[in-house]
Every structure is written in C-alpha cells, then in structure tokens.
Design an enzyme around this catalytic site. Structure first.
Site, short mmCIF file in Angstrom:
data_model
loop_
_atom_site.label_atom_id
_atom_site.label_comp_id
_atom_site.label_asym_id
_atom_site.label_seq_id
_atom_site.Cartn_x
_atom_site.Cartn_y
_atom_site.Cartn_z
N GLU A 1 90.33 -10.13 -4.75
CA GLU A 1 90.12 -8.82 -5.17
C GLU A 1 89.35 -8.22 -4.08
OE1 GLU A 1 89.10 -11.87 -6.50
OE2 GLU A 1 87.68 -11.79 -8.10
N CYS B 1 84.28 -12.97 -9.41
CA CYS B 1 82.60 -13.57 -9.24
C CYS B 1 82.05 -12.28 -9.26
CB CYS B 1 82.55 -14.56 -7.97
SG CYS B 1 82.62 -13.16 -6.42
N CYS C 1 82.14 -10.05 -6.49
CA CYS C 1 83.18 -9.09 -6.38
C CYS C 1 83.35 -8.07 -7.60
CB CYS C 1 84.62 -9.97 -6.79
SG CYS C 1 85.14 -10.76 -4.98
#
Length: 148
Positions: A77, A100, A103
């Site tokens: 991402e 996560c 991100c």
C-alpha cells in the site's frame, strides 16, 4: 458470473502480489479513482528501487511489537501511494491484506477515502488500525476470497 467492482479490483491486487519480492507474505495493492473506476496505481511489497531483494539476499529481520518482522521491504500500500502521488486523493485502496498502523497513517494522509481488503491480517496493532480508520471516517471493509 461477472465479479463485483470490489472483487475485480481485489483480483488485480492479487495479481500485483505475484510481483512481491519478500516471500514471508506476498501482498498487492491497487488504488482506484472512485469517480471513473480506473486504476491510478498498483503496488506490491518489495525493496526500495535499486536495493537488494529478500528473494536474492535473504530477509532483514527485526523485532517489532514483540514479533520478528522483515524490514527490508516497503509495504504494497505504501508503494501504491508513492506511485500515485497526489492522485491518491479520493481513491479507494484495494489490498490483499489489512494495512499495518504505519501504512494506515499514510493512507489517511494521502486522502484515500475507502479501504477494502481481502484478508484481515491480525497483528498487535490491528485494533488500533481499525480505530484510526473509524476516527478518520474511512470505511474499512474485508471481502473474503470466494473459491475459484
């Protein structure tokens, strides 16, 4: 049977994941313009440009949040956001696994307005990611993979 728009773009994210260069987890991402339903960028987990890949030189492991993680690669991402630049604003992010916490912050900062994932990836900060998206008013949806 024709796939839904979400299934279609998650399928493309699945395909992007085949390019990943860290075999601990192959992850793919696609950023889609909501108005035109066109792809703005794709990403997969891999090393920064010109740097060695895990597949070639092995993993670079570090303990993060009480577990061993490979830190050699950028997340899918993150790579999709970097490729899109300002065009990420107003997009939907399709990703093969849930992001996560780091991100998630980048997703919010990029102006992404919706996140759809194929697989919920349980980590120590998973609940914080969901809370962060909720606070930012970004819908976060998990779409289970249908059998082929």
């Amino acid at each position: 049977m024709r796939p839904t728009v979400d299934e279609y773009f998650l399928g493309i994210a699945d395909h992007a994941a085949t390019r990943a260069t860290c075999d601990r987890k192959h992850v793919g991402a696609v950023l889609v313009n909501n108005a035109t339903k066109t792809i703005v960028s794709t990403g997969y987990n891999g090393s920064p440009r010109g740097m060695p890949h895990c597949d070639d030189v092995g993993h670079l492991m570090k303990e993060i949040d009480g577990r061993q993680s490979c830190i050699r690669t950028l997340h899918a991402e993150s790579n999709a956001i970097d490729q899109a630049g300002i065009m990420a604003e107003g997009c939907t992010l399709y990703c093969t696994v849930s992001p996560c916490y780091e991100c998630a912050k980048r997703i919010i900062n990029a102006g992404i307005v919706r996140v759809v994932v194929r697989e919920y990836y349980q980590s120590q900060n998973s609940g914080m990611v969901e809370d962060l998206f909720r606070e930012a008013l970004i819908p976060f949806e998990t779409l289970n993979k249908t059998p082929a």
